[in-house]
Design a protein around this motif. Structure first.
Motif, mmCIF file in Angstrom:
data_model
loop_
_atom_site.group_PDB
_atom_site.id
_atom_site.type_symbol
_atom_site.label_atom_id
_atom_site.label_comp_id
_atom_site.label_asym_id
_atom_site.label_seq_id
_atom_site.Cartn_x
_atom_site.Cartn_y
_atom_site.Cartn_z
ATOM 1 N N UNK A 1 -2.567 -8.054 -24.302
ATOM 2 C CA UNK A 1 -1.990 -7.591 -23.181
ATOM 3 C C UNK A 1 -1.956 -5.825 -23.093
ATOM 4 N N UNK A 2 -2.241 -5.118 -23.917
ATOM 5 C CA UNK A 2 -2.459 -3.879 -24.038
ATOM 6 C C UNK A 2 -3.632 -3.330 -23.095
ATOM 7 N N UNK A 3 -4.854 -3.977 -23.340
ATOM 8 C CA UNK A 3 -6.058 -4.022 -22.591
ATOM 9 C C UNK A 3 -5.722 -4.666 -21.034
ATOM 10 N N UNK A 4 -5.138 -5.649 -21.054
ATOM 11 C CA UNK A 4 -4.819 -6.274 -19.585
ATOM 12 C C UNK A 4 -4.074 -5.235 -18.943
ATOM 13 N N UNK A 5 -2.919 -4.679 -19.693
ATOM 14 C CA UNK A 5 -2.170 -3.639 -19.029
ATOM 15 C C UNK A 5 -3.015 -2.342 -18.414
ATOM 16 N N UNK A 6 -3.816 -1.965 -19.532
ATOM 17 C CA UNK A 6 -4.780 -0.929 -19.096
ATOM 18 C C UNK A 6 -5.730 -1.028 -17.878
ATOM 19 N N UNK A 7 -6.404 -2.151 -18.005
ATOM 20 C CA UNK A 7 -7.241 -2.700 -16.884
ATOM 21 C C UNK A 7 -6.415 -2.612 -15.624
ATOM 22 N N UNK A 8 -5.115 -3.375 -15.610
ATOM 23 C CA UNK A 8 -4.424 -3.572 -14.439
ATOM 24 C C UNK A 8 -4.099 -2.243 -13.898
ATOM 25 N N UNK A 9 -3.636 -1.389 -14.915
ATOM 26 C CA UNK A 9 -3.173 0.062 -14.599
ATOM 27 C C UNK A 9 -4.343 0.755 -13.895
ATOM 28 N N UNK A 10 -5.850 0.555 -14.447
ATOM 29 C CA UNK A 10 -6.979 1.075 -14.027
ATOM 30 C C UNK A 10 -7.020 0.357 -12.698
ATOM 31 N N UNK A 11 -7.119 -0.554 -12.478
ATOM 32 C CA UNK A 11 -7.202 -1.433 -11.220
ATOM 33 C C UNK A 11 -6.366 -0.514 -10.093
ATOM 34 N N UNK A 12 -5.013 -0.839 -10.533
ATOM 35 C CA UNK A 12 -4.108 -0.069 -9.771
ATOM 36 C C UNK A 12 -4.312 1.323 -9.410
ATOM 37 N N UNK A 13 -4.637 2.114 -10.421
ATOM 38 C CA UNK A 13 -5.193 3.317 -9.942
ATOM 39 C C UNK A 13 -6.357 3.336 -9.043
ATOM 40 N N UNK A 14 -7.322 2.493 -9.268
ATOM 41 C CA UNK A 14 -8.423 2.672 -8.496
ATOM 42 C C UNK A 14 -8.044 2.184 -7.153
ATOM 43 N N UNK A 15 -7.223 0.959 -6.776
ATOM 44 C CA UNK A 15 -6.650 0.616 -5.710
ATOM 45 C C UNK A 15 -5.896 1.690 -4.944
ATOM 46 N N UNK A 16 -5.173 2.542 -5.865
ATOM 47 C CA UNK A 16 -4.315 3.505 -5.178
ATOM 48 C C UNK A 16 -5.281 4.713 -4.870
ATOM 49 N N UNK A 17 -6.223 4.941 -5.417
ATOM 50 C CA UNK A 17 -7.113 6.085 -5.123
ATOM 51 C C UNK A 17 -7.939 5.587 -4.187
ATOM 52 N N UNK A 18 -8.501 4.209 -4.062
ATOM 53 C CA UNK A 18 -9.056 3.742 -2.649
ATOM 54 C C UNK A 18 -8.226 3.726 -1.445
ATOM 55 N N UNK A 19 -6.960 3.540 -1.983
ATOM 56 C CA UNK A 19 -6.153 3.666 -0.483
ATOM 57 C C UNK A 19 -5.910 4.994 -0.017
ATOM 58 N N UNK A 20 -5.851 5.878 -1.326
ATOM 59 C CA UNK A 20 -5.779 7.371 -0.986
ATOM 60 C C UNK A 20 -7.140 7.739 -0.110
ATOM 61 N N UNK A 21 -8.382 7.574 -0.731
ATOM 62 C CA UNK A 21 -9.648 7.689 -0.290
ATOM 63 C C UNK A 21 -9.648 7.201 1.198
ATOM 64 N N UNK A 22 -9.131 5.914 1.540
ATOM 65 C CA UNK A 22 -9.141 5.285 2.665
ATOM 66 C C UNK A 22 -8.204 6.073 3.758
ATOM 67 N N UNK A 23 -7.225 6.626 3.079
ATOM 68 C CA UNK A 23 -6.217 7.279 3.986
ATOM 69 C C UNK A 23 -6.988 8.562 4.452
#
Length: 425
Positions: free
Chosen positions: A260-282
């Protein structure tokens, strides 16, 4: 006066007679006794006709000359019983001591038996009758029981005696309240032998019971120890199983927690990446918009402006070229008309513009006229110009104006010099 005295005597006499009659005829019955008024015939509850009436715990008036009053006490009578040489079932003579409590029955129909059999007898006579009846019943009961039964179970013996005596006493109108056997003995020592035997048996049984109890205790202790050991082993097994289960659950929980912790970290990293990607897109969109606003749009505007300017300059150059060409054509025509003096005339025309430029470079200086002539190394034209200038300065005659006026009135000659100027502006 004598009459009044006689009346008083009669009155007091009547009153005394009445009191005497009342004392002799009015009876009060105590709660512990019963009054029997004999002489009056009546039918009782069981259907019999008797010649008396009963009063219990109350009062009544005796009918004079027709009834006679008797009192019967209902109080308890204590009778001591002693039976000697009463043979038991086994032929052993026994001696029994006891005490009994009896009373005369106060309720119907038993009280009628007491009135018929015991009325007029004293308490001593009644007690004697009851004692003899109980002793006879006691001997009859002893004859049906062995000494062992009499000695071992006195309650059963007393109950048998009560059952045997109730009917006989009820026939006499008596009630046996209770009976206690105080002592049972014999003159031949049978009961003592039984007692010694019983004591020996009791001692033997006690020793056997003690040995059995010790053996049972030892067996029970061993069984308890075995059960305790088994329970301890089972408890240890259960504890070990529980510990193993707990460790397994902890491992499963930790594994699940790690996953669960790894999934949470991966999900957090994915979320951060998606957020960063959205930021980069913006940011890209912002940069694109900024580039569009700062570079592309100005460049396009500059390009359009440059194109328009180039088109304008090209048009100006074309028009200028056309104008120059037209000027050259006109100059050539003028040059041809001017003839040989065309060049000098052209130089005189340019001299005014040159002087204006020279004057502009020197501020706050009023220059009327500047003439620069190199007469020594110049051509014939320069020499002529110098001569004209000197002539004008010395005499005031301006030959150039005169020539221009002449040239305007006569056709120009065709130029022959190859160094003709190209600008007629």
């Amino acid at each position: 006066m004598g009459l009044i005295f006689s009346l008083l005597v009669v009155m007091f006499g009547a009153t005394g007679s009445l009191i005497l009659v009342i004392r002799n005829l009015y009876y009060i019955c105590q709660p512990s006794e019963v009054l029997i008024f004999a002489g009056d015939r009546r039918v009782v509850s069981d259907g019999r006709r008797v010649g008396y009436r009963l009063v219990k715990g109350g009062s009544s008036i005796r009918k004079p000359l027709l009834e006679k009053t008797f009192r019967m006490e209902l109080t308890n009578m204590i009778i001591e019983l002693r039976v000697t040489n009463a043979y038991s079932k086994g032929g052993i003579p026994l001696n029994v001591d006891g005490v009994a409590n009896i009373k005369i029955a106060g309720e119907e129909p038993a009280i009628h038996n007491a009135i018929e059999r015991l009325l007029g007898k004293s308490r001593e006579e009644i007690e004697k009758i009851a004692r003899e009846t109980l002793e006879g019943n006691l001997r009859g009961v002893l004859a049906s029981l062995t000494p062992e039964q009499v000695n071992e179970d006195k309650m059963a013996f007393v109950q048998n005696l009560l059952d045997e005596a109730d009917d006989d006493l009820a026939q006499l109108g008596l009630i046996l309240d209770n009976l206690q056997i105080q002592n049972i003995s014999d003159d031949v020592g049978y009961l003592n032998s039984i007692g010694r035997k019983q004591r020996a048996d009791l001692l033997r049984d006690a020793r056997i019971a003690e040995a059995e109890a010790k053996a049972q205790s030892a067996l029970q202790s061993a069984e308890n120890l075995r059960r305790t050991s088994l329970r301890q082993i089972e408890a240890k097994i259960a504890t070990t199983r529980a510990e193993a289960e707990r460790r397994l659950q902890n491992a499963l929980s930790q594994r699940q927690a790690t996953i669960s912790e790894a999934e949470a970290e991966i999900a957090a990293e994915v979320a951060r990446t998606e957020a960063a990607l959205a930021v980069q897109r913006e940011r890209r969109n912002q940069v694109e918009q900024q580039l569009q606003a700062d570079v592309i749009a100005p460049a396009a505007a500059a390009c359009q402006q440059a194109q328009a300017q180039a088109k304008g300059e090209a048009a100006s150059i074309i028009e200028d070229g056309r104008a120059r060409a037209e000027g050259l054509r006109a100059l050539a025509t003028t040059w041809q008309v001017a003839g040989d003096n065309a060049r000098d005339i052209f130089l005189f025309q340019k001299l005014e513009a040159l002087l204006a430029n020279l004057v502009d470079t020197i501020p706050n200086v009023a220059v009327d006229k500047v003439t620069v002539i190199d007469a020594s190394g110049g051509t014939n034209a320069t020499k002529i110009a110098a001569f004209l200038a000197q002539l004008k300065e010395s005499t005031g005659l301006d030959l150039s104006q005169t020539i221009q006026s002449l040239g305007a009135n006569s056709p120009p000659a065709r130029p022959t010099d190859s160094t003709a100027p190209t600008d007629l502006s």
